[in-house]
Write a protein that holds these residues in place. Structure first.
Motif, mmCIF file in Angstrom:
data_model
loop_
_atom_site.group_PDB
_atom_site.id
_atom_site.type_symbol
_atom_site.label_atom_id
_atom_site.label_comp_id
_atom_site.label_asym_id
_atom_site.label_seq_id
_atom_site.Cartn_x
_atom_site.Cartn_y
_atom_site.Cartn_z
ATOM 1 N N ALA A 1 -58.088 117.419 -14.740
ATOM 2 C CA ALA A 1 -59.034 118.101 -13.852
ATOM 3 C C ALA A 1 -59.652 119.304 -14.559
ATOM 4 C CB ALA A 1 -58.335 118.534 -12.562
ATOM 5 N N ILE B 1 -57.428 120.366 -6.833
ATOM 6 C CA ILE B 1 -56.772 121.242 -7.802
ATOM 7 C C ILE B 1 -55.791 122.174 -7.083
ATOM 8 C CG2 ILE B 1 -57.150 123.154 -9.423
ATOM 9 C CD1 ILE B 1 -59.698 121.704 -10.335
ATOM 10 N N ARG C 1 -57.104 132.588 -8.073
ATOM 11 C CA ARG C 1 -58.031 131.709 -7.355
ATOM 12 C C ARG C 1 -57.954 131.922 -5.844
ATOM 13 N NH1 ARG C 1 -59.421 127.367 -10.720
ATOM 14 N NH2 ARG C 1 -58.569 127.702 -12.785
ATOM 15 N N ALA D 1 -62.276 118.073 -16.896
ATOM 16 C CA ALA D 1 -63.449 117.590 -16.176
ATOM 17 C C ALA D 1 -64.293 118.741 -15.640
ATOM 18 C CB ALA D 1 -63.020 116.679 -15.023
ATOM 19 N N THR D 2 -63.649 119.826 -15.243
ATOM 20 C CA THR D 2 -64.382 120.970 -14.677
ATOM 21 C C THR D 2 -64.645 122.057 -15.711
ATOM 22 O OG1 THR D 2 -62.319 121.994 -13.938
ATOM 23 C CG2 THR D 2 -63.469 120.571 -12.354
ATOM 24 N N ARG D 3 -64.217 121.810 -16.938
ATOM 25 C CA ARG D 3 -64.364 122.786 -18.032
ATOM 26 C C ARG D 3 -63.718 124.128 -17.675
ATOM 27 N NH1 ARG D 3 -68.441 119.300 -18.602
ATOM 28 N NH2 ARG D 3 -69.339 118.833 -20.616
ATOM 29 N N ASP D 4 -62.528 124.024 -17.097
ATOM 30 C CA ASP D 4 -61.771 125.218 -16.695
ATOM 31 C C ASP D 4 -60.764 125.539 -17.798
ATOM 32 O OD1 ASP D 4 -59.957 127.059 -15.555
ATOM 33 O OD2 ASP D 4 -60.348 126.283 -13.543
ATOM 34 N N ASN E 1 -59.114 122.036 -2.133
ATOM 35 C CA ASN E 1 -59.498 120.918 -2.986
ATOM 36 C C ASN E 1 -58.269 120.323 -3.685
ATOM 37 O OD1 ASN E 1 -58.868 122.509 -5.236
ATOM 38 N ND2 ASN E 1 -60.972 123.166 -5.538
#
Length: 163
Positions: free
Chosen positions: A121, A4, A60, A124-127, A2
């Motif tokens: 990012a 990220i 990851r 937006a993804t709450r990471d 992706n």
């Protein structure tokens, strides 16, 4: 893969490149003590950023190539040091330093944009992990840019009008 993941890879590559370039500039201009010492400190920041990016990628299950980001000492380092000594006695080192500072600034600016993209990012993804990484590292990248910009402002009048 992706966006990220692509950004992590690009940023890791950019930080490793900036660390190597800062180290090379510090060695090339070793007769200018401020440049040498500040470039060395700023290179350490980029190496730390690359390590933290590698750790985050590993969590990851993303593999990054060349994780250490360091250049082995050897003949090339010695050659750079000798070149710096020789260049210290010629009128052109100022132009070379300006060119090097410009290259450093552009590299840091590229990294800064990637840090900003990663932070956006992450929001937006709450990471929270990615956001913390970007929040910790991006200010140091901005500091790298401020240093190169300040040095260019200081040196340009002297170097460019002396030709």
């Amino acid at each position: 893969m992706n966006g990220i993941t692509l950004t992590l890879r690009a940023l890791h590559h950019g930080e490793r490149h900036l660390a190597r370039h800062l180290t090379a500039v510090g060695e090339r201009h070793s007769t200018d003590h401020e440049v040498r010492h500040v470039a060395t400190d700023l290179a350490r920041w980029s190496r730390e950023h690359a390590e933290r990016l590698a750790d985050t990628a590993r969590e990851r299950e993303v593999r990054l190539v060349g994780l250490d980001g360091t250049e082995p000492p050897g003949a090339l380092t010695a050659l750079r040091e000798k070149a710096a000594e020789a260049m210290g006695h010629r009128p052109e080192p100022g132009l070379l330093l300006l060119w090097d500072l410009r290259q450093l600034h552009l590299a840091a600016a590229g990294n800064s944009l990637y840090w900003e993209m990663l932070a956006q990012a992450a929001q937006a993804t709450r990471d929270d992990t990615l956001l913390a990484l970007a929040s910790d590292c991006h200010p140091q990248t901005l500091r790298q840019m401020r240093w190169t910009n300040t040095m260019i402002k200081i040196l340009s009048p002297q170097v460019l009008t002396a030709l």
